[in-house]
Design an enzyme around this catalytic site. Structure first.
Site, mmCIF file in Angstrom:
data_model
loop_
_atom_site.group_PDB
_atom_site.id
_atom_site.type_symbol
_atom_site.label_atom_id
_atom_site.label_comp_id
_atom_site.label_asym_id
_atom_site.label_seq_id
_atom_site.Cartn_x
_atom_site.Cartn_y
_atom_site.Cartn_z
ATOM 1 N N ASN A 9 -20.395 35.222 -5.324
ATOM 2 C CA ASN A 9 -21.052 35.441 -4.036
ATOM 3 C C ASN A 9 -21.262 36.944 -3.894
ATOM 4 O O ASN A 9 -20.325 37.676 -3.610
ATOM 5 C CB ASN A 9 -20.152 34.900 -2.907
ATOM 6 C CG ASN A 9 -20.723 35.181 -1.536
ATOM 7 O OD1 ASN A 9 -21.865 35.621 -1.409
ATOM 8 N ND2 ASN A 9 -19.933 34.919 -0.501
ATOM 9 N N LYS A 11 -22.728 38.488 -1.655
ATOM 10 C CA LYS A 11 -22.784 38.922 -0.249
ATOM 11 C C LYS A 11 -23.993 39.861 -0.069
ATOM 12 O O LYS A 11 -25.001 39.693 -0.777
ATOM 13 C CB LYS A 11 -21.463 39.549 0.173
ATOM 14 C CG LYS A 11 -20.281 38.612 -0.131
ATOM 15 C CD LYS A 11 -18.992 39.011 0.479
ATOM 16 C CE LYS A 11 -17.918 38.015 0.111
ATOM 17 N NZ LYS A 11 -16.614 38.335 0.685
ATOM 18 N N HIS A 95 -19.672 30.154 5.314
ATOM 19 C CA HIS A 95 -18.758 31.238 4.924
ATOM 20 C C HIS A 95 -18.185 31.878 6.192
ATOM 21 O O HIS A 95 -18.905 32.080 7.176
ATOM 22 C CB HIS A 95 -19.503 32.285 4.090
ATOM 23 C CG HIS A 95 -18.574 33.226 3.395
ATOM 24 N ND1 HIS A 95 -17.888 34.210 4.080
ATOM 25 C CD2 HIS A 95 -18.162 33.304 2.102
ATOM 26 C CE1 HIS A 95 -17.112 34.871 3.220
ATOM 27 N NE2 HIS A 95 -17.260 34.340 2.011
ATOM 28 N N GLU A 97 -17.501 34.817 6.939
ATOM 29 C CA GLU A 97 -18.168 36.049 7.387
ATOM 30 C C GLU A 97 -19.374 35.713 8.259
ATOM 31 O O GLU A 97 -19.760 36.501 9.115
ATOM 32 C CB GLU A 97 -18.583 36.892 6.169
ATOM 33 C CG GLU A 97 -17.375 37.570 5.544
ATOM 34 C CD GLU A 97 -17.571 37.981 4.098
ATOM 35 O OE1 GLU A 97 -18.699 37.891 3.566
ATOM 36 O OE2 GLU A 97 -16.564 38.377 3.481
ATOM 37 N N GLU A 167 -11.171 29.120 1.255
ATOM 38 C CA GLU A 167 -11.147 30.584 1.343
ATOM 39 C C GLU A 167 -10.295 30.989 2.539
ATOM 40 O O GLU A 167 -10.825 31.099 3.676
ATOM 41 C CB GLU A 167 -12.570 31.133 1.535
ATOM 42 C CG GLU A 167 -13.464 30.964 0.333
ATOM 43 C CD GLU A 167 -14.480 32.109 0.232
ATOM 44 O OE1 GLU A 167 -14.601 32.664 -0.855
ATOM 45 O OE2 GLU A 167 -15.128 32.455 1.230
ATOM 46 N N GLY A 173 -11.541 39.797 0.669
ATOM 47 C CA GLY A 173 -11.750 41.243 0.708
ATOM 48 C C GLY A 173 -10.480 42.027 0.963
ATOM 49 O O GLY A 173 -10.528 43.174 1.396
ATOM 50 N N SER A 211 -10.170 37.317 -2.985
ATOM 51 C CA SER A 211 -9.564 38.300 -3.889
ATOM 52 C C SER A 211 -9.256 37.747 -5.282
ATOM 53 O O SER A 211 -8.252 38.120 -5.892
ATOM 54 C CB SER A 211 -8.300 38.911 -3.257
ATOM 55 O OG SER A 211 -8.632 39.598 -2.080
HETATM 56 O O1 LIG Z 1 -15.493 35.744 0.396
HETATM 57 C C1 LIG Z 1 -15.312 35.654 -0.807
HETATM 58 C C2 LIG Z 1 -16.213 34.864 -1.657
HETATM 59 O O2 LIG Z 1 -17.080 34.091 -0.894
HETATM 60 C C3 LIG Z 1 -14.209 36.376 -1.466
HETATM 61 O O3 LIG Z 1 -14.509 37.733 -1.488
HETATM 62 P P1 LIG Z 1 -13.581 38.691 -2.384
HETATM 63 O O4 LIG Z 1 -13.477 38.041 -3.737
HETATM 64 O O5 LIG Z 1 -14.278 39.987 -2.390
HETATM 65 O O6 LIG Z 1 -12.236 38.717 -1.695
#
Ligand SMILES: O=C(CO)COP(=O)(O)O
Length: 250
Positions: A9, A11, A95, A97, A167, A173, A211
């Site tokens: 992903n 992002k 997601h 976020e 997740e 993150g 992570s």
């Molecule tokens: O949100 C994530 C994948 O969708 C995870 O992000 P990270 O791997 O950067 O922690």
């Protein structure tokens, strides 16, 4: 044995130049015969570039969100049929976020999940709890409720041939991934919750996100109910992402 899947992903990262380097390196590094499904979910403006680079590779690609509606006066939205026509195979749905920043409801997420499925693409549904919810010991209740909205609206069978990404929000993150045991416990809980439908049991993949990196991937992916990973930051580095994909070949 379920075939594992690793999803990158990106992002809201990338540029034409950096994507080109990343995609070329992935095509070079990932062997045609890799025994894992690999997906790259890029920002909308870069889907054309992603498609062009990956079309002769074993790597699938997809979007990070879809509109809740088929078409019409929805400025800024991108419909499932547009993505499907363009050749996308996957779409990340719900997601955290997005659900946090844009107040996306469980009902909206459920509708998007159904639309992606109905279009013949594979939805990757994100579920997970906050740190406060984990510390209160209600993480299973929280994840259960996220799934229940979809089950109530469309029935358990909608999870056939789909992907659920666990997740935990506190692990995204943060450099603090869930332990393999924490991931396994939640994945097992999700699998058991959806276990009354035999088609779903056979085809549902439950992947872990938060992570994931080349150091922790093997241990996470070797847990019996962890079918791969949803990778954020480490998917922006070709060597790290390649290493994570190989970790799923177990
Ligand atoms: O949100 C994530 C994948 O969708 C995870 O992000 P990270 O791997 O950067 O922690």
């Amino acid at each position: 044995m379920r075939r594992k899947i690793v999803v990158g992903n990106w992002k809201m990262n990338g540029s034409l130049a950096s994507n080109e380097r990343l995609l070329k390196a992935l095509v070079e590094k990932i062997p045609q015969a890799i025994s894992v499904d690999i997906v790259v979910c890029a920002p909308y403006p870069y889907l054309f570039q992603t498609q062009s680079h990956l079309k002769h590779s074993p790597i699938f690609w997809g979007a990070q969100n879809v509109a809740k509606y088929e078409s019409g006066a929805f400025t800024g939205e991108v419909s499932v049929s547009m993505l499907k026509e363009f050749g996308a195979s996957y779409a990340i749905i719900g997601h955290s976020e997005r659900s946090t920043a844009y107040c996306e409801s469980d009902e909206n997420i459920a509708t998007k999940f159904m639309m992606v499925k109905k279009a013949g693409m594979t939805p990757i549904l994100c579920v997970g709890e906050t740190l406060i919810e984990r510390e209160a010991g209600i993480m299973e209740k929280v994840v259960s409720k996220q799934l229940d909205t979809i089950i109530e609206m469309y029935g358990e069978e909608i999870f056939d041939e789909t992907v659920i990404a666990y997740e935990p929000i506190w692990a995204i993150g943060s450099d603090l991934a869930a332990s393999p045991e924490q991931a396994q416990a939640m994945h097992q809980f999700i699998r058991e919750k959806l276990s009354s439908n035999t088609e779903v049991i056979k085809s549902l993949k439950i992947i872990y996100g938060g992570s994931v990196n080349p150091q922790n991937a093997i241990q996470l992916f070797s847990m019996p109910d962890v079918d791969g990973g949803l990778v954020g930051r480490a998917s922006l580095n070709a060597s790290d992402f390649e290493s994570i994909c190989h970790s799923a070949e177990i």
